[in-house]
Scaffold this motif. Structure first.
Motif, PDB file in Angstrom:
ATOM      1  N   HIS A  75       0.833  -1.211   0.000  1.00  0.00           N
ATOM      2  CA  HIS A  75       0.000   0.000   0.000  1.00  0.00           C
ATOM      3  C   HIS A  75       0.867   1.260   0.000  1.00  0.00           C
ATOM      4  N   PHE A  76       1.051   1.812  -1.215  1.00  0.00           N
ATOM      5  CA  PHE A  76       1.789   3.076  -1.365  1.00  0.00           C
ATOM      6  C   PHE A  76       0.845   4.278  -1.477  1.00  0.00           C
ATOM      7  N   ALA A  77      -0.347   4.031  -2.042  1.00  0.00           N
ATOM      8  CA  ALA A  77      -1.204   5.157  -2.428  1.00  0.00           C
ATOM      9  C   ALA A  77      -1.467   6.083  -1.250  1.00  0.00           C
ATOM     10  N   ALA A  78      -1.029   7.320  -1.366  1.00  0.00           N
ATOM     11  CA  ALA A  78      -1.235   8.309  -0.298  1.00  0.00           C
ATOM     12  C   ALA A  78      -0.814   9.680  -0.800  1.00  0.00           C
ATOM     13  N   SER A  79      -1.346  10.697  -0.154  1.00  0.00           N
ATOM     14  CA  SER A  79      -0.863  12.059  -0.407  1.00  0.00           C
ATOM     15  C   SER A  79       0.398  12.254   0.424  1.00  0.00           C
ATOM     16  N   LYS A  80       1.393  12.947  -0.140  1.00  0.00           N
ATOM     17  CA  LYS A  80       2.712  12.928   0.519  1.00  0.00           C
ATOM     18  C   LYS A  80       3.424  14.266   0.648  1.00  0.00           C
ATOM     19  N   ALA A  81       2.740  15.368   0.354  1.00  0.00           N
ATOM     20  CA  ALA A  81       3.436  16.649   0.455  1.00  0.00           C
ATOM     21  C   ALA A  81       3.258  17.236   1.860  1.00  0.00           C
ATOM     22  N   VAL A  82       4.385  17.387   2.556  1.00  0.00           N
ATOM     23  CA  VAL A  82       4.355  17.828   3.948  1.00  0.00           C
ATOM     24  C   VAL A  82       3.677  19.198   4.088  1.00  0.00           C
ATOM     25  N   GLY A  83       4.101  20.169   3.274  1.00  0.00           N
ATOM     26  CA  GLY A  83       3.563  21.537   3.360  1.00  0.00           C
ATOM     27  C   GLY A  83       2.080  21.585   3.033  1.00  0.00           C
ATOM     28  N   GLU A  84       1.699  20.886   1.966  1.00  0.00           N
ATOM     29  CA  GLU A  84       0.295  20.857   1.553  1.00  0.00           C
ATOM     30  C   GLU A  84      -0.584  20.255   2.653  1.00  0.00           C
ATOM     31  N   SER A  85      -0.026  19.284   3.384  1.00  0.00           N
ATOM     32  CA  SER A  85      -0.820  18.618   4.422  1.00  0.00           C
ATOM     33  C   SER A  85      -1.200  19.577   5.541  1.00  0.00           C
ATOM     34  N   VAL A  86      -0.381  20.623   5.722  1.00  0.00           N
ATOM     35  CA  VAL A  86      -0.696  21.630   6.741  1.00  0.00           C
ATOM     36  C   VAL A  86      -1.851  22.513   6.254  1.00  0.00           C
ATOM     37  N   GLN A  87      -1.913  22.739   4.945  1.00  0.00           N
ATOM     38  CA  GLN A  87      -2.977  23.582   4.354  1.00  0.00           C
ATOM     39  C   GLN A  87      -4.314  22.849   4.284  1.00  0.00           C
ATOM     40  N   ILE A  88      -4.268  21.556   3.930  1.00  0.00           N
ATOM     41  CA  ILE A  88      -5.520  20.812   3.725  1.00  0.00           C
ATOM     42  C   ILE A  88      -5.499  19.496   4.521  1.00  0.00           C
ATOM     43  N   PRO A  89      -5.473  19.641   5.861  1.00  0.00           N
ATOM     44  CA  PRO A  89      -5.313  18.436   6.702  1.00  0.00           C
ATOM     45  C   PRO A  89      -6.441  17.415   6.526  1.00  0.00           C
ATOM     46  N   LEU A  90      -7.683  17.906   6.360  1.00  0.00           N
ATOM     47  CA  LEU A  90      -8.781  16.932   6.264  1.00  0.00           C
ATOM     48  C   LEU A  90      -8.622  16.043   5.044  1.00  0.00           C
ATOM     49  N   HIS A  91      -8.154  16.645   3.957  1.00  0.00           N
ATOM     50  CA  HIS A  91      -7.899  15.841   2.749  1.00  0.00           C
ATOM     51  C   HIS A  91      -6.866  14.753   3.063  1.00  0.00           C
ATOM     52  N   TYR A  92      -5.810  15.143   3.778  1.00  0.00           N
ATOM     53  CA  TYR A  92      -4.748  14.172   4.096  1.00  0.00           C
ATOM     54  C   TYR A  92      -5.251  13.057   4.992  1.00  0.00           C
ATOM     55  N   TYR A  93      -5.982  13.445   6.036  1.00  0.00           N
ATOM     56  CA  TYR A  93      -6.470  12.401   6.957  1.00  0.00           C
ATOM     57  C   TYR A  93      -7.444  11.476   6.239  1.00  0.00           C
ATOM     58  N   ARG A  94      -8.360  12.076   5.451  1.00  0.00           N
ATOM     59  CA  ARG A  94      -9.355  11.240   4.772  1.00  0.00           C
ATOM     60  C   ARG A  94      -8.670  10.312   3.778  1.00  0.00           C
ATOM     61  N   ASN A  95      -7.847  10.904   2.945  1.00  0.00           N
ATOM     62  CA  ASN A  95      -7.216  10.121   1.882  1.00  0.00           C
ATOM     63  C   ASN A  95      -6.305   9.023   2.446  1.00  0.00           C
ATOM     64  N   ASN A  96      -5.440   9.392   3.361  1.00  0.00           N
ATOM     65  CA  ASN A  96      -4.413   8.437   3.811  1.00  0.00           C
ATOM     66  C   ASN A  96      -4.941   7.431   4.833  1.00  0.00           C
ATOM     67  N   LEU A  97      -5.822   7.865   5.724  1.00  0.00           N
ATOM     68  CA  LEU A  97      -6.294   6.927   6.758  1.00  0.00           C
ATOM     69  C   LEU A  97      -7.431   6.053   6.243  1.00  0.00           C
ATOM     70  N   VAL A  98      -8.376   6.668   5.542  1.00  0.00           N
ATOM     71  CA  VAL A  98      -9.553   5.906   5.103  1.00  0.00           C
ATOM     72  C   VAL A  98      -9.159   4.837   4.086  1.00  0.00           C
ATOM     73  N   SER A  99      -8.211   5.147   3.210  1.00  0.00           N
ATOM     74  CA  SER A  99      -7.820   4.140   2.214  1.00  0.00           C
ATOM     75  C   SER A  99      -7.234   2.911   2.905  1.00  0.00           C
ATOM     76  N   LEU A 100      -6.398   3.105   3.910  1.00  0.00           N
ATOM     77  CA  LEU A 100      -5.849   1.932   4.610  1.00  0.00           C
ATOM     78  C   LEU A 100      -6.966   1.149   5.312  1.00  0.00           C
ATOM     79  N   MET A 101      -7.889   1.858   5.934  1.00  0.00           N
ATOM     80  CA  MET A 101      -8.978   1.154   6.636  1.00  0.00           C
ATOM     81  C   MET A 101      -9.854   0.375   5.652  1.00  0.00           C
ATOM     82  N   ASN A 102     -10.110   0.961   4.483  1.00  0.00           N
ATOM     83  CA  ASN A 102     -10.893   0.251   3.468  1.00  0.00           C
ATOM     84  C   ASN A 102     -10.177  -1.025   3.024  1.00  0.00           C
ATOM     85  N   ILE A 103      -8.882  -0.919   2.849  1.00  0.00           N
ATOM     86  CA  ILE A 103      -8.100  -2.092   2.417  1.00  0.00           C
ATOM     87  C   ILE A 103      -8.147  -3.174   3.508  1.00  0.00           C
TER      88      ILE A 103
END
Ligand code: UD1
Length: 342
Positions: free
Chosen positions: A82-110
Motif C-alpha cells: 500500500h503506497f497510495a497516499a498524499s505525501k506533500a508535507v507543506g500541503e498537508s498543513v494547508q488541507i489536513p482533512l484531505h490528508y487524513y481522509r485520503n491516507n487513513l480511510v484508504s488503509l482502513m478500506n483495504i
C-alpha cells in the motif's frame, strides 16, 4: 502458480520502481492508482523495462464501495503493498482533512477488504518522519516515535497504529511497515523516476530541475545546524534498492518467515549526508555546476537523521547497494530524458 500482488499507488515514484522489481522476481502485479499525482504513461515505461505490463485499475481507495467492488473481482490477490497516499508535507498543513481522509480511510478500506476476502498480507509504506528529531542517532526500529510535525507525518504514524492494532485484533492479518529514509534517484534506464507536480519540495528533484534550467537556483535551507558543515543531514536511499526491499518483505510474508504478525523495518543506507554534500556530490557525479544560495532554515525541518540498518540487513537479508553519486547521476539522467536534454 504465479502469485498476484496488488500495488496501490503503483504508478507513483516508489510504486513504479517496486512494480518493476516484483515483475522481475516473477510476481503478477495489479496496480490501483487514482492518477491524482501520476500518469498512465508510467505503465508503458514499466512494460518497456520489465517486458510485462501490469494490470491496472483507476480509482480512489478512499472510496469504500469502489474498493469493495474491486476486491470482489480480485479475491486471488496474495499480498498487498500500500503506497497510495498524499505525501506533500507543506500541503498537508494547508488541507489536513484531505490528508487524513485520503491516507487513513484508504488503509482502513483495504484492511476491511482483507478481512472480508481473506487476504492476509500487507506491506505498508511508512516513513522515518515518525521518529521526528531522535535523541540518539542512528535510529533503530525501537527508537521512540515522536509527535508528528505535520498532518502528513501524523497519517504515517496513525496508519502504523491502525495496522498494528488491526493485526492484534484480527489474527488472520499479517503486516510489515517499512520506514523509508529519503528515497532519491531513478531507474538506471531513466524510463521511470520522480516527477513532482509544480515546484518540487524535495531536495533532489529541486536540484535536477535547477540543473535543467527550470529553476533559477537552489535554496539550501540553513547552514547553522549542529552538523560538520552546518547544513541538515539525511539518509538518502536509492529508489531501486528501496523497491527491492519490498520484494523481500512480500516474500517474507508469503513464505511465513515473519517473526511476528506485525513487523517494522528501517530502510536506509546507514549513512548521513548533509545538503551541501548532496549539492557537491551532484556536481561531481554529473559535471553540472549548481547555482545555490544559503537561506534560513525551513520550518518543520529536523537537524539530522540516519538509520541503523542492522535489523533490515540481518532479518531481511537486504542491504542498500547503489552509491550516492551513482544515485544522483540516475536522478539527473531521468530529468534529462524527461526534459529532452542531451
Ligand atoms: C520529507 C518528509 C519525509 C518524506 C519526504 C518525501 C518530514 C520530516 N520528512 O523529508 O517524511 O518522506 O519529505 O516526501 O516530514 N532542502 C533544501 N532545499 C530544498 C529542498 C530541501 O535545502 O529546496 C533540504 C531540507 O531542508 C532537508 C533536506 O534538503 O534538510 C531534505 O529535504 P526533503 O527532500 O524535502 O526531505 P525531508 O524533509 O527530509
Amino acid at each position: 502458480m504465479t502469485q498476484k500482488i496488488l500495488v496501490t499507488g503503483g504508478t507513483g515514484y516508489i510504486g513504479s520502481h517496486t512494480v518493476v522489481e516484483l515483475q522481475n522476481a516473477g510476481y503478477e502485479v495489479i496496480v490501483v492508482d487514482d492518477l491524482s499525482n501520476s500518469s498512465k504513461d508510467v505503465l508503458d515505461n514499466i512494460e518497456t523495462i520489465s517486458g510485462k505490463r501490469p494490470a491496472f485499475e483507476q480509482f480512489d481507495l478512499a472510496d469504500a464501495a469502489k474498493t469493495d467492488e474491486f476486491f470482489v473481482r480480485n479475491q486471488d490477490i496474495a499480498a498487498i503493498i500500500h503506497f497510495a497516499a498524499s505525501k506533500a508535507v507543506g500541503e498537508s498543513v494547508q488541507i489536513p482533512l484531505h490528508y487524513y481522509r485520503n491516507n487513513l480511510v484508504s488503509l482502513m478500506n483495504i484492511l476491511d477488504c482483507q478481512r472480508k476476502y481473506k487476504i492476509a498480507n500487507l506491506v505498508f509504506s511508512s516513513s522515518c518522519t515518525v521518529y521526528g528529531q531522535p535523541d540518539k542517532l542512528p535510529v533503530t526500529e525501537s527508537t521512540p516515535r515522536k509527535d508528528a510535525e505535520s498532518p502528513y507525518g501524523n497519517t504515517k504514524r496513525v496508519n502504523e497504529d491502525i495496522l498494528n492494532d488491526s493485526i492484534k485484533a484480527y489474527p488472520e492479518l499479517k503486516g510489515i511497515a517499512l520506514r523509508y529514509f529519503n528515497p532519491i534517484g531513478a531507474h538506471p534506464s531513466a524510463l521511470i523516476g520522480e516527477l513532482p507536480l509544480g515546484v518540487p519540495q524535495n531536495l533532489v528533484p529541486f536540484i535536477t530541475q535547477t540543473a535543467a534550467g527550470l529553476r533559477e537556483g537552489l535554496s539550501v535551507f540553513g547552514d547553522d545546524y549542529d552538523t560538520p558543515d552546518g547544513s541538515a543531514i539525511r539518509d538518502y536511499i536509492n529508489v531501486v534498492d528501496l523497491a527491492k526491499a519490498h520484494v523481500v518483505a512480500i516474500a517474507r510474508l508469503l513464505e511465513n518467515k515473519n517473526k511476528a504478525s506485525y513487523e517494522v523495518f528501517n530502510l536506509g543506507t546507514g549513512n548521513g549526508y548533509s545538503v551541501l554534500e548532496i549539492v557537491k556530490g551532484f556536481e561531481k557525479a554529473t559535471g553540472v555546476k549548481l547555482n545555490y544560495k544559503i537561506v534560513p532554515r525551513r520550518a518543520g525541518d529536523i537537524e539530522k537523521i540516519w538509520a541503523d540498518t542492522t535489523y533490515a540487513n540481518e532479518e531481511l537479508g537486504w542491504k542498500a547497494e547503489v552509491g550516492l553519486e551513482e544515485t544522483l547521476l540516475s536522478a539527473w539522467n531521468w530529468e534529462k530524458r524527461v526534459r529532452g536534454i542531451q
